[in-house]
Design a protein around this motif. Sequence first.
Motif, short mmCIF file in Angstrom:
data_model
loop_
_atom_site.label_atom_id
_atom_site.label_comp_id
_atom_site.label_asym_id
_atom_site.label_seq_id
_atom_site.Cartn_x
_atom_site.Cartn_y
_atom_site.Cartn_z
N TRP A 165 -5.79 0.75 -3.85
CA TRP A 165 -5.73 1.80 -4.86
C TRP A 165 -6.77 2.91 -4.63
CZ3 TRP A 165 -2.40 2.80 -8.79
CH2 TRP A 165 -1.47 1.80 -9.11
N SER A 219 3.23 8.93 -0.34
CA SER A 219 1.98 8.91 0.44
C SER A 219 2.29 9.10 1.92
CB SER A 219 1.26 7.58 0.21
OG SER A 219 2.17 6.49 0.36
N VAL A 237 2.47 4.83 -2.07
CA VAL A 237 3.13 5.19 -3.33
C VAL A 237 4.60 5.41 -3.08
CG1 VAL A 237 3.25 6.88 -5.20
CG2 VAL A 237 1.03 6.22 -4.27
N GLU A 242 0.85 -1.20 0.00
CA GLU A 242 0.00 0.00 0.00
C GLU A 242 0.88 1.24 0.00
OE1 GLU A 242 -2.49 0.10 3.45
OE2 GLU A 242 -0.91 -0.64 4.77
N MET A 249 -6.11 6.67 -3.92
CA MET A 249 -5.47 7.48 -4.96
C MET A 249 -6.43 7.87 -6.08
SD MET A 249 -1.79 5.58 -5.34
CE MET A 249 -2.37 3.92 -5.05
N TRP A 304 6.94 6.11 -10.57
CA TRP A 304 6.42 5.70 -9.27
C TRP A 304 5.85 4.29 -9.35
CZ3 TRP A 304 0.97 5.01 -8.67
CH2 TRP A 304 0.19 5.46 -9.74
N GLN A 305 5.71 3.68 -8.18
CA GLN A 305 5.12 2.35 -8.06
C GLN A 305 3.98 2.42 -7.07
OE1 GLN A 305 5.96 -0.08 -9.98
NE2 GLN A 305 8.03 0.41 -10.70
N GLY A 306 2.90 1.72 -7.39
CA GLY A 306 1.72 1.71 -6.53
C GLY A 306 1.43 0.33 -6.00
N ALA A 334 3.42 3.87 3.75
CA ALA A 334 3.54 2.83 2.74
C ALA A 334 4.02 1.56 3.43
CB ALA A 334 4.52 3.24 1.65
N HIS A 381 1.08 -0.29 -13.62
CA HIS A 381 0.01 0.14 -12.72
C HIS A 381 -1.31 -0.51 -13.13
CE1 HIS A 381 2.54 4.06 -12.30
NE2 HIS A 381 2.97 3.12 -11.47
#
Length: 362
Positions: A237, A90, A65, A63, A240, A72-74, A93, A328
């Motif tokens: 997700w 965020s 960002v 969880e 976001m 970036w990776q989510g 994370a 993503h």
Amino acid sequence: MHLQPLQQARPASRELALFDDSVFALYLGQAAARIFTHGSICHLTSGESLTLGGPQRLTVVLEGVLITDSGWQGPGCHMIGDGTCYRVKSDTASVWVLDRGAVGWQGPGLQALHFALEMALAAAGRALEAAIPPDDLPDPETLSDVNHPQILRTAARLRRTSEAATADAVFRFVQAMPYRFGNWQERASDTLARGNGMCTTKANLQVTLMRAAGLEAGFVEMPMSMAVLGKLMPSAWLAMMRPTVRHYFGAVKLGGRWHAADSSYNDDSMGIYLESFPDYAHLLPARLFDGQPYSPTAEKNGMDPFDIHVVPHLNAEMSKKSRFTPAHFEALNTRLDRAQGSWRNWVAEDHPDLGANLRSVS
């Protein structure tokens, strides 16, 4: 800040559920829970950093960002260690990390898990490769390629003895395709070849096929609450996402009036909605008749599916650049892929026995 050592993972239901929503876990199948226990959990807060380490280090974002200067990776994304340092964008994370060089991972009796891991990474890689759009995206003016040979052949096959029957045949053909988030600057013929799409690309294919079959068709924009659309996404997700998004679907003129004809969701993806909105049950099976439009979104919004504003194309909308990368989108699709069986497209390509192996590891 380089955080080591990592806290040893516990089989906590919440952390395991977040891991299970990842692309990596999707292709691990029944092996996911066992492999999860061999990793570690790292919790971070805004501004802290995480270095991926070497190639033996596998990281999954649970969880939040993580960002670098290049992207970036989510949630649900996985990365092989290459020394990259990510910062937390965020508020918080968490990541799961597996050190494949650790003694515990090299112990006896783990060969089946090693095999499952390597095959899952290979399958996820094939899925990602297929999701990457071409470097040169098509001109928006060409997206509804009504004269493409395969579009014309498919439209001819779907043509019936009446306009209403033809419209229903085209509608059900496109509606049966899996719903998946992804690139939307795609020609109708490309969506046809891919065999799946999101609201814009499925609408573009539906309208193009209807026009090729001689019907008057167009597009509709309608607001959709993320409280509805978000049911199709992994929960991590949702923080976001915007509270309301624009949903697009096709429309066809029958008997002199426009009918909403939303082919976005197939029966399996609609089944996800039914878990939270059982009042949608009467919308399955999806059908379109003269005098009977089809629009779950209009019904959920309390709108008249005949009182719609129809436009001739979505060129401007479909030419916009997404803030999401193919990686993503693949992470966004894990719940949909499980419901629709889409993961099967990639697990058996090089290894016919892979699907059975991934599902049988206990």
